[in-house]
Design a protein around this motif. Structure first.
Motif, PDB file in Angstrom:
ATOM      1  N   ILE A  99       0.729  -0.970   0.081  1.00 29.91           N
ATOM      2  CA  ILE A  99      -0.015  -0.148  -0.142  1.00 29.91           C
ATOM      3  C   ILE A  99       0.974   1.201   0.045  1.00 29.91           C
ATOM      4  O   ILE A  99       0.473   2.123  -0.733  1.00 29.91           O
ATOM      5  CB  ILE A  99      -0.913   0.076   1.187  1.00 29.91           C
ATOM      6  N   GLU A 100       1.717   1.088   0.818  1.00 23.64           N
ATOM      7  CA  GLU A 100       2.745   2.295   0.658  1.00 23.64           C
ATOM      8  C   GLU A 100       3.464   2.620  -0.394  1.00 23.64           C
ATOM      9  O   GLU A 100       3.483   4.004  -0.912  1.00 23.64           O
ATOM     10  CB  GLU A 100       3.951   1.949   1.943  1.00 23.64           C
ATOM     11  N   LYS A 101       3.895   1.615  -1.298  1.00 27.28           N
ATOM     12  CA  LYS A 101       4.355   1.898  -2.559  1.00 27.28           C
ATOM     13  C   LYS A 101       3.537   2.516  -3.348  1.00 27.28           C
ATOM     14  O   LYS A 101       3.911   3.454  -4.236  1.00 27.28           O
ATOM     15  CB  LYS A 101       4.806   0.655  -3.204  1.00 27.28           C
ATOM     16  N   LEU A 102       2.417   2.167  -3.426  1.00 26.94           N
ATOM     17  CA  LEU A 102       1.451   2.918  -4.476  1.00 26.94           C
ATOM     18  C   LEU A 102       0.932   4.288  -3.980  1.00 26.94           C
ATOM     19  O   LEU A 102       0.588   5.121  -4.837  1.00 26.94           O
ATOM     20  CB  LEU A 102      -0.007   1.741  -4.289  1.00 26.94           C
ATOM     21  N   THR A 103       0.833   4.317  -2.744  1.00 30.41           N
ATOM     22  CA  THR A 103       0.262   5.719  -2.294  1.00 30.41           C
ATOM     23  C   THR A 103       1.314   6.812  -1.940  1.00 30.41           C
ATOM     24  O   THR A 103       0.817   7.922  -1.834  1.00 30.41           O
ATOM     25  CB  THR A 103      -0.623   5.603  -0.912  1.00 30.41           C
ATOM     26  N   LYS A 104       2.558   6.684  -2.025  1.00 33.79           N
ATOM     27  CA  LYS A 104       3.548   7.479  -2.012  1.00 33.79           C
ATOM     28  C   LYS A 104       4.331   7.673  -3.115  1.00 33.79           C
ATOM     29  O   LYS A 104       4.586   7.053  -4.368  1.00 33.79           O
ATOM     30  CB  LYS A 104       4.470   7.211  -0.798  1.00 33.79           C
ATOM     31  N   GLY A 105       5.012   8.991  -3.485  1.00 36.02           N
ATOM     32  CA  GLY A 105       5.966   9.318  -4.520  1.00 36.02           C
ATOM     33  C   GLY A 105       4.984   9.595  -5.771  1.00 36.02           C
ATOM     34  O   GLY A 105       3.904  10.016  -5.812  1.00 36.02           O
ATOM     35  N   LYS A 106       5.718   9.534  -6.952  1.00 35.75           N
ATOM     36  CA  LYS A 106       5.216   9.891  -8.075  1.00 35.75           C
ATOM     37  C   LYS A 106       4.211   9.061  -8.686  1.00 35.75           C
ATOM     38  O   LYS A 106       4.357   7.978  -8.153  1.00 35.75           O
ATOM     39  CB  LYS A 106       6.496  10.183  -9.309  1.00 35.75           C
ATOM     40  N   ASP A 107       3.350   9.593  -9.269  1.00 31.48           N
ATOM     41  CA  ASP A 107       2.295   8.410  -9.946  1.00 31.48           C
ATOM     42  C   ASP A 107       1.303   7.837  -8.768  1.00 31.48           C
ATOM     43  O   ASP A 107       0.926   6.839  -9.029  1.00 31.48           O
ATOM     44  CB  ASP A 107       2.690   7.658 -10.851  1.00 31.48           C
ATOM     45  N   ASN A 108       1.240   8.505  -7.677  1.00 30.65           N
ATOM     46  CA  ASN A 108       0.604   7.918  -6.411  1.00 30.65           C
ATOM     47  C   ASN A 108      -0.884   7.772  -6.563  1.00 30.65           C
ATOM     48  O   ASN A 108      -1.559   8.278  -7.428  1.00 30.65           O
ATOM     49  CB  ASN A 108       1.213   8.667  -5.238  1.00 30.65           C
ATOM     50  N   TRP A 109      -1.292   6.620  -5.958  1.00 30.71           N
ATOM     51  CA  TRP A 109      -2.609   6.233  -5.903  1.00 30.71           C
ATOM     52  C   TRP A 109      -3.395   6.738  -4.609  1.00 30.71           C
ATOM     53  O   TRP A 109      -2.557   6.871  -3.404  1.00 30.71           O
ATOM     54  CB  TRP A 109      -2.937   4.747  -5.816  1.00 30.71           C
ATOM     55  N   SER A 110      -4.514   7.266  -4.497  1.00 33.13           N
ATOM     56  CA  SER A 110      -5.029   7.597  -3.160  1.00 33.13           C
ATOM     57  C   SER A 110      -5.709   6.377  -2.706  1.00 33.13           C
ATOM     58  O   SER A 110      -5.694   5.384  -3.405  1.00 33.13           O
ATOM     59  CB  SER A 110      -6.490   8.614  -3.549  1.00 33.13           C
ATOM     60  N   LEU A 111      -6.016   6.250  -1.288  1.00 30.29           N
ATOM     61  CA  LEU A 111      -6.423   5.096  -0.691  1.00 30.29           C
ATOM     62  C   LEU A 111      -7.673   4.413  -1.329  1.00 30.29           C
ATOM     63  O   LEU A 111      -7.776   3.470  -1.340  1.00 30.29           O
ATOM     64  CB  LEU A 111      -6.491   5.473   0.934  1.00 30.29           C
ATOM     65  N   SER A 112      -8.552   5.517  -1.665  1.00 30.48           N
ATOM     66  CA  SER A 112      -9.805   5.131  -2.164  1.00 30.48           C
ATOM     67  C   SER A 112      -9.777   4.612  -3.578  1.00 30.48           C
ATOM     68  O   SER A 112     -10.201   3.666  -3.959  1.00 30.48           O
ATOM     69  CB  SER A 112     -10.881   6.409  -2.217  1.00 30.48           C
ATOM     70  N   GLU A 113      -8.686   5.102  -4.279  1.00 32.66           N
ATOM     71  CA  GLU A 113      -8.356   4.412  -5.595  1.00 32.66           C
ATOM     72  C   GLU A 113      -7.771   3.039  -5.576  1.00 32.66           C
ATOM     73  O   GLU A 113      -8.135   2.119  -6.206  1.00 32.66           O
ATOM     74  CB  GLU A 113      -7.367   5.147  -6.403  1.00 32.66           C
ATOM     75  N   VAL A 114      -6.951   2.805  -4.620  1.00 33.87           N
ATOM     76  CA  VAL A 114      -6.540   1.394  -4.494  1.00 33.87           C
ATOM     77  C   VAL A 114      -7.503   0.581  -3.987  1.00 33.87           C
ATOM     78  O   VAL A 114      -7.632  -0.552  -4.471  1.00 33.87           O
ATOM     79  CB  VAL A 114      -5.320   1.547  -2.878  1.00 33.87           C
ATOM     80  N   ILE A 115      -8.379   0.909  -3.193  1.00 32.74           N
ATOM     81  CA  ILE A 115      -9.520  -0.017  -2.459  1.00 32.74           C
ATOM     82  C   ILE A 115     -10.349  -0.162  -4.169  1.00 32.74           C
ATOM     83  O   ILE A 115     -10.847  -1.541  -3.979  1.00 32.74           O
ATOM     84  CB  ILE A 115     -10.267   0.703  -1.729  1.00 32.74           C
ATOM     85  N   HIS A 116     -10.678   0.587  -4.801  1.00 34.80           N
ATOM     86  CA  HIS A 116     -11.484   0.485  -5.989  1.00 34.80           C
ATOM     87  C   HIS A 116     -10.738  -0.590  -6.812  1.00 34.80           C
ATOM     88  O   HIS A 116     -11.337  -1.553  -7.360  1.00 34.80           O
ATOM     89  CB  HIS A 116     -11.741   1.698  -6.680  1.00 34.80           C
ATOM     90  N   ALA A 117      -9.354  -0.414  -6.954  1.00 28.40           N
ATOM     91  CA  ALA A 117      -8.670  -1.148  -7.820  1.00 28.40           C
ATOM     92  C   ALA A 117      -8.497  -2.628  -7.205  1.00 28.40           C
ATOM     93  O   ALA A 117      -8.658  -3.772  -8.036  1.00 28.40           O
ATOM     94  CB  ALA A 117      -7.452  -0.931  -8.018  1.00 28.40           C
ATOM     95  N   ILE A 118      -8.445  -2.941  -6.029  1.00 30.38           N
ATOM     96  CA  ILE A 118      -8.460  -4.001  -5.316  1.00 30.38           C
ATOM     97  C   ILE A 118      -9.656  -4.943  -5.526  1.00 30.38           C
ATOM     98  O   ILE A 118      -9.703  -6.290  -5.790  1.00 30.38           O
ATOM     99  CB  ILE A 118      -8.128  -4.229  -3.768  1.00 30.38           C
ATOM    100  N   ILE A 119     -10.725  -4.183  -5.429  1.00 27.54           N
ATOM    101  CA  ILE A 119     -11.950  -5.031  -5.500  1.00 27.54           C
ATOM    102  C   ILE A 119     -12.248  -5.434  -6.970  1.00 27.54           C
ATOM    103  O   ILE A 119     -12.699  -6.554  -7.359  1.00 27.54           O
ATOM    104  CB  ILE A 119     -13.207  -4.038  -5.197  1.00 27.54           C
ATOM    105  N   LEU A 120     -11.815  -4.410  -7.975  1.00 30.64           N
ATOM    106  CA  LEU A 120     -11.718  -5.023  -9.290  1.00 30.64           C
ATOM    107  C   LEU A 120     -11.029  -6.094  -9.810  1.00 30.64           C
ATOM    108  O   LEU A 120     -11.322  -7.065 -10.322  1.00 30.64           O
ATOM    109  CB  LEU A 120     -11.371  -3.769 -10.325  1.00 30.64           C
ATOM    110  N   LEU A 121      -9.733  -6.083  -9.128  1.00 30.04           N
ATOM    111  CA  LEU A 121      -8.780  -7.236  -9.321  1.00 30.04           C
ATOM    112  C   LEU A 121      -9.339  -8.661  -8.764  1.00 30.04           C
ATOM    113  O   LEU A 121      -9.420  -9.693  -9.255  1.00 30.04           O
ATOM    114  CB  LEU A 121      -7.358  -6.972  -8.696  1.00 30.04           C
ATOM    115  N   ALA A 122      -9.750  -8.522  -7.747  1.00 33.93           N
ATOM    116  CA  ALA A 122     -10.212  -9.570  -6.807  1.00 33.93           C
ATOM    117  C   ALA A 122     -11.638 -10.168  -7.538  1.00 33.93           C
ATOM    118  O   ALA A 122     -11.695 -11.350  -7.902  1.00 33.93           O
ATOM    119  CB  ALA A 122     -10.852  -9.425  -5.464  1.00 33.93           C
ATOM    120  N   HIS A 123     -12.582  -9.379  -8.077  1.00 32.26           N
ATOM    121  CA  HIS A 123     -13.873  -9.523  -8.815  1.00 32.26           C
ATOM    122  C   HIS A 123     -13.543 -10.474 -10.043  1.00 32.26           C
ATOM    123  O   HIS A 123     -13.997 -11.627 -10.204  1.00 32.26           O
ATOM    124  CB  HIS A 123     -14.416  -8.297  -9.294  1.00 32.26           C
ATOM    125  N   PHE A 124     -12.244  -9.977 -10.712  1.00 32.75           N
ATOM    126  CA  PHE A 124     -12.069 -10.618 -11.945  1.00 32.75           C
ATOM    127  C   PHE A 124     -11.260 -11.837 -12.031  1.00 32.75           C
ATOM    128  O   PHE A 124     -11.429 -12.638 -12.847  1.00 32.75           O
ATOM    129  CB  PHE A 124     -11.684  -9.729 -13.098  1.00 32.75           C
TER     130      PHE A 124
END
Length: 418
Positions: A125-150
Motif C-alpha cells: 500500500i505504501e508503494k502505491l500511495t507515495k511518490g510520483k504517480d501515487n494512488w489515493s487510498l480510495s483508488e487502491v480500494i477500488h482497484a483491489i475490488i476490481l482485481l479480486a472480482h475478475f
C-alpha cells in the motif's frame, strides 16, 4: 430452484441486455440462481459503471489485467470491448509496457492477490500511495475490488466451461475439449472416474454430523485444520512443474511463472501465519472499512457473500427436503483453508467427511489454477448433482475466494492506516 424461465430471471436478463447491449454467457448461467444474479449484477455494475474514484477506462483495463492473470481469454476479450467503448487508448492494448506508470505499478498487487494473497502487506500500500504517480487510498480500494472480482470471476468462467461470445473471436472453453454433453443430461455422461460420493451417502454423512454435535477443543480443531492443509498440499502437486502454452493475453501481466503455492508449505518455510477469522473477519472489520473508503461497496459485496453462502433449495440431486448447510459450510471453509484462513469455531474434520478427494481436487484446481481445468474435471465431479447445482458450487467458489482475497487486502490497509 430458479430456472431459466422464471420471471425474475427474465427481468434480470432484459435489464442486463439493455445495460450492456448483450446477454453474456456468465449472466445466462447465473440465471439458474436469480436471487444471486441480482446482487452480482448490481455489484459488477457499481464497480465498473457507478460512482467511484477510478476513471472508467482504468476500471476496464484493471479488469483486463486481472483476467489475464489466469489467462481467461473470455473475460479479457469482453473487457477489451468495454475499454474501447470508454474511449480507452488503443496503444494500451499492446501490453503493460504501453500503459501509464500508475497502472503498471498495480501489476505486483495483481500478481500477489491472484495467487498468494497472504504475501500482501502494508508495504504494498505504501508503494502505491507515495511518490510520483501515487494512488489515493480510495483508488487502491477500488482497484483491489476490481482485481479480486475478475480473478474470482475467472474461476467461475473456467469452472462452468463458458464458451466465447458469438461476436468474439477465439475465447475460452475447457482445455482439451471433448464432445460436450447436453446440459440437461449432464449426469449421464460416460466417465472413467469412480471416486465420487453418491448423494445418498453424502446425505447420510450430513445427517450424522448434524446429529453428533461433536465437542472438540481449540487445540484439536487447530490440528484438524493443519491436517486439512497438509492433505490439500498433496493434491495436484504436478501443477507446480506443469507449463501451459503461451497466450497473447499474457501481455497484460508480468512474471507468468508466479502462481499459487500451497499455504501449508509457506507456513513451514516462513514467518507467515494462519489468518484467524476471529482476529479479522469480514463482518466485524472488513465490511465497515470498505464502506468507509469506497461508499456502499461493502454493502453490495456483503449481500452477495451472504446469498452465495446461504442460498439453498433444500435439494440435492434427485432428493428433496435436504438440509445442505453442512455441505455448503464445508465447501466455503475448505476454499478459505486453501488460502490460509482458519475459522476457529469450525471442526475441519467435516471437510474430510463431506468432500471426497475428487471434489477437493476440483475445488483446488478452480480456485488456485482455474486455467488448467478440463472438461472431464466438470463431468467427473458431483456426478449425481444437477447442472444448476454445479453452477451453485461454482458461485460459492467465486465468493469464498473473493472474500479471502479481500480479507488479506483489507487487513493490510488497516495496518497501513494505524
Amino acid at each position: 430452484m430458479g430456472q431459466i424461465g422464471d420471471k425474475t430471471t427474465q427481468a434480470l436478463f432484459a435489464e442486463t441486455f439493455l445495460q450492456n447491449n448483450r446477454l453474456d454467457h456468465v449472466t445466462q448461467l447465473m440465471g439458474y440462481h436469480p436471487q444471486y444474479l441480482d446482487p452480482f449484477l448490481r455489484t459488477q455494475n457499481y464497480i465498473l459503471k457507478g460512482d467511484g474514484p477510478l476513471p472508467f477506462d482504468y476500471r476496464h483495463y484493471i479488469a483486463i489485467m486481472a483476467s489475464a492473470r489466469h489467462r481467461c481469454t473470455y473475460l479479457v476479450k469482453l473487457q477489451i470491448q468495454e475499454f474501447l467503448r470508454q474511449e480507452g487508448n488503443k496503444e494500451w492494448l499492446n501490453g503493460l509496457h504501453q500503459v501509464p506508470q500508475k497502472l503498471r505499478d498495480l501489476d505486483e498487487l495483481n500478481k500477489i492477490l491472484a495467487h498468494q494473497p497472504w504475501l500482501f502487506n502494508k508495504s504494498h500500500i505504501e508503494k502505491l500511495t507515495k511518490g510520483k504517480d501515487n494512488w489515493s487510498l480510495s483508488e487502491v480500494i477500488h482497484a483491489i475490488i476490481l482485481l479480486a472480482h475478475f480473478h474470482c470471476l475467472s474461476t467461475f468462467v473456467f469452472g462452468c466451461g463458458i464458451n466465447p461470445e458469438i461476436d468474439l473471436n477465439e475465447g475460452h472453453t475447457f482445455q482439451h475439449v471433448t464432445v460436450p454433453c447436453n446440459t440437461q443430461a449432464i449426469n449421464d455422461c460416460d466417465s472413467t472416474q469412480v471416486d465420487d460420493v453418491g448423494v445418498e451417502l453424502l446425505m447420510l454423512k450430513m445427517k450424522t454430523i448434524s446429529e453428533q454435535h461433536e465437542e472438540s477443543t481449540q487445540e484439536e480443531r487447530l490440528m484438524c485444520f493443519q491436517k486439512e492443509q497438509n492433505q490439500s498440499a498433496e493434491l495436484i502437486s504436478g501443477f507446480d512443474n506443469m507449463s501451459l502454452p503461451k497466450s497473447d493475453v499474457q501481455r497484460y501481466t508480468s512474471d507468468p511463472d508466479f502462481s499459487y503455492q500451497d499455504f501449508a508449505r509457506h507456513r513451514e518455510a516462513s514467518e507467515i501465519t494462519t489468518f484467524r477469522i476471529q482476529d479479522y473477519s469480514w463482518e466485524d472489520h472488513g465490511f465497515s472499512l470498505l464502506n468507509r473508503l469506497y461508499n456502499d461497496a461493502g454493502t453490495f459485496l456483503d449481500e452477495k457473500f451472504k446469498i452465495a453462502y446461504d442460498m439453498t433449495y433444500h435439494r440435492m440431486g434427485s432428493k428433496n427436503n435436504v438440509d445442505t448447510s453442512t455441505f455448503r459450510r464445508a465447501i466455503w471453509n475448505y476454499i478459505q483453508c486453501l488460502y490460509g484462513i482458519r475459522h476457529d469455531d469450525y471442526n475441519y474434520k467435516e471437510v474430510n467427511e463431506l468432500l471426497e478427494k475428487n471434489l477437493k481436487t476440483n475445488i483446488k484446481t478452480l480456485c488456485c489454477y482455474p486455467e488448467r481445468t478440463t472438461k472431464s474435471d466438470y463431468d467427473n465431479v458431483m456426478r449425481e448433482f444437477r447442472h444448476s447445482e454445479k453452477v451453485h458450487v461454482n458461485i460459492m467458489m467465486l465468493e469464498a475466494r473473493m472474500q479471502a482475497e479481500l480479507l488479506y487486502a483489507l487487513r493490510a490497509i488497516m495496518r497501513y492506516m494505524t
